[in-house]
Enzyme design. Structure first.
Site, short mmCIF file in Angstrom:
data_model
loop_
_atom_site.label_atom_id
_atom_site.label_comp_id
_atom_site.label_asym_id
_atom_site.label_seq_id
_atom_site.Cartn_x
_atom_site.Cartn_y
_atom_site.Cartn_z
N ASP A 33 0.82 -1.17 -0.07
CA ASP A 33 0.07 -0.20 0.03
C ASP A 33 0.76 1.23 0.16
O ASP A 33 0.20 2.39 0.03
CB ASP A 33 -0.96 -0.06 1.29
CG ASP A 33 -0.12 -0.16 2.46
OD1 ASP A 33 1.01 -0.03 2.48
OD2 ASP A 33 -0.89 -0.03 3.53
N GLY A 34 2.12 1.19 0.01
CA GLY A 34 2.89 2.20 -0.15
C GLY A 34 3.79 2.54 1.23
O GLY A 34 4.61 3.46 1.11
N ARG A 92 14.83 25.66 5.80
CA ARG A 92 14.71 27.12 5.14
C ARG A 92 13.41 27.48 5.32
O ARG A 92 13.24 28.76 5.14
CB ARG A 92 15.32 26.98 3.82
CG ARG A 92 16.82 26.67 3.52
CD ARG A 92 17.04 26.62 1.93
NE ARG A 92 16.50 25.30 1.21
CZ ARG A 92 16.68 25.35 -0.14
NH1 ARG A 92 17.22 26.20 -0.75
NH2 ARG A 92 16.11 24.12 -0.61
N GLN A 93 12.39 26.81 5.70
CA GLN A 93 11.28 27.22 6.01
C GLN A 93 11.12 27.45 7.39
O GLN A 93 10.33 26.90 8.05
CB GLN A 93 10.10 26.34 5.50
CG GLN A 93 9.98 26.12 3.95
CD GLN A 93 9.05 25.05 3.52
OE1 GLN A 93 7.90 24.94 3.75
NE2 GLN A 93 9.33 24.29 2.37
N HIS A 125 20.50 26.18 7.63
CA HIS A 125 20.44 27.47 6.72
C HIS A 125 20.37 28.60 7.59
O HIS A 125 21.02 29.77 7.55
CB HIS A 125 19.35 27.41 5.68
CG HIS A 125 19.39 28.55 4.87
ND1 HIS A 125 20.36 28.80 3.74
CD2 HIS A 125 18.46 29.80 4.72
CE1 HIS A 125 20.06 29.97 3.22
NE2 HIS A 125 19.03 30.53 3.55
N ASP A 163 26.24 35.59 -1.35
CA ASP A 163 25.59 36.86 -0.67
C ASP A 163 26.32 37.03 0.69
O ASP A 163 27.29 36.19 1.04
CB ASP A 163 24.06 36.46 -0.09
CG ASP A 163 23.77 35.40 0.43
OD1 ASP A 163 24.30 35.16 1.40
OD2 ASP A 163 22.78 34.73 0.14
N LYS A 187 23.20 39.98 -3.52
CA LYS A 187 21.98 39.07 -3.91
C LYS A 187 20.65 39.75 -3.35
O LYS A 187 20.38 39.83 -2.29
CB LYS A 187 22.05 37.75 -3.43
CG LYS A 187 21.02 36.51 -4.04
CD LYS A 187 21.46 35.13 -3.86
CE LYS A 187 21.25 34.93 -2.25
NZ LYS A 187 21.29 33.38 -2.14
N ASP A 213 29.00 27.87 -0.62
CA ASP A 213 27.50 28.15 -0.32
C ASP A 213 27.23 27.04 0.63
O ASP A 213 27.97 25.84 0.61
CB ASP A 213 26.47 28.25 -1.25
CG ASP A 213 25.55 29.30 -1.11
OD1 ASP A 213 25.13 29.68 0.25
OD2 ASP A 213 24.35 29.54 -1.58
#
Length: 286
Positions: A33-34, A92-93, A125, A163, A187, A213
């Site tokens: 079923d995944g 990053r959120q 981040h 940046d 940036k 980065d």
């Protein structure tokens, strides 16, 4: 005992060697079923009070695997679970950027916290995401490792960050390399997907340039930076980052822009993962 998520098997093996600790046998299955099942029967083979779960949460499946492996360690009666997030997905959120949006970094941190006694994450981040965890959480800095795969013969190198906010990564790479100048691009983010780059004042004509980065995701910003450097007659341009996500056609974009080589660490295991963060993680665990 080191327990590995499926996305972090190489790093987990490197970490086990660094710490001289056993690497548990882990099984990754999927039901018809995944639904996923990540299990750690190998924990039973070790007499240990500490389990170190190493799992980069690069996908929703990887997030669920991590939760299952944490629970499996608890099921075997391990008294301390250290969760290592070489790459923390959703980091990053870290804010609700629009009305009604979740703070996704906080949501995933809250989900991970009950199964951990301590959390380590490599170059998030924003280090402030560690405050979302409900257990002690610590950011680790692997930027110095970015110098390791660079050629020894760089010509009057300049280490550039995309940046000012990532200038510390360029500085750490330069310091580890042992010589070179440091500078950054200006940036400006125009939207969630569009970024405008302005060349820095660094003189790059005829010099080798290393663009650094924390993460390369789609490669759009980085390839724009490389193109600007080519316009200013830079010699060779190398790109290096901690987290080589390199999603979609990122590698091709950078190659077309004229990159000499692309390097990353094994926080995200990709062909560009030329150096391991295992020594950095091991130092925090000793």
């Amino acid at each position: 005992m080191i327990i590995s998520g499926s996305a972090s098997q190489v790093l987990a093996a490197e970490l086990a060697a660094e710490l001289d600790e056993p690497l548990a046998s882990v099984e990754y299955d999927r039901f018809p079923d995944g639904e996923l099942l990540a299990s750690a029967p190998g924990v039973a083979e070790a007499e240990t009070d500490r389990a170190i779960v190493v799992a980069s949460t690069v996908s929703s499946d990887a997030h669920l695997e991590l939760l299952q492996l944490q629970d499996a360690a608890r099921e075997w009666g391990v008294s301390e679970v250290v969760t290592v997030l070489p790459y923390m997905g959703y980091a990053r959120q870290d804010d609700a950027f629009e009305s009604g949006h979740p703070v996704s970094a906080r949501a995933v941190a809250r989900a991970i916290s009950p199964g951990a006694d301590r959390v380590l994450t490599v170059n998030p981040h924003e280090e402030s995401v560690c405050g979302f965890f409900e257990v002690p959480a610590e950011p680790l800095d692997a930027a110095g490792r970015l110098a390791d795969p660079l050629p020894a013969d760089l010509d009057d190198p300049v280490f550039l960050s995309p940046d000012e906010g990532a200038l510390d990564i360029a500085t750490a790479a330069r310091d580890a390399y042992g010589r070179g100048a440091v500078d950054y691009f200006e940036k400006t983010r125009l939207s969630g997907t569009e970024v405008e780059m302005t060349p820095s004042d660094a003189a790059v004509s005829g010099r080798d340039v290393v663009v650094t980065d924390d993460i390369i995701a789609t490669g759009s910003t980085m390839s724009e930076a490389v193109a600007l450097l080519r316009e200013r007659a830079a010699a060779r341009v190398f790109v290096t980052c901690v987290h080589p996500m390199l999603a979609a056609d990122a590698y091709a974009k950078l190659s077309r822009a004229g990159v000499e080589a692309i390097y990353g660490t094994d926080t995200i295991e990709r062909p560009a993962s030329e150096v391991s963060v295992a020594p950095v993680v091991a130092d925090a665990l000793r």
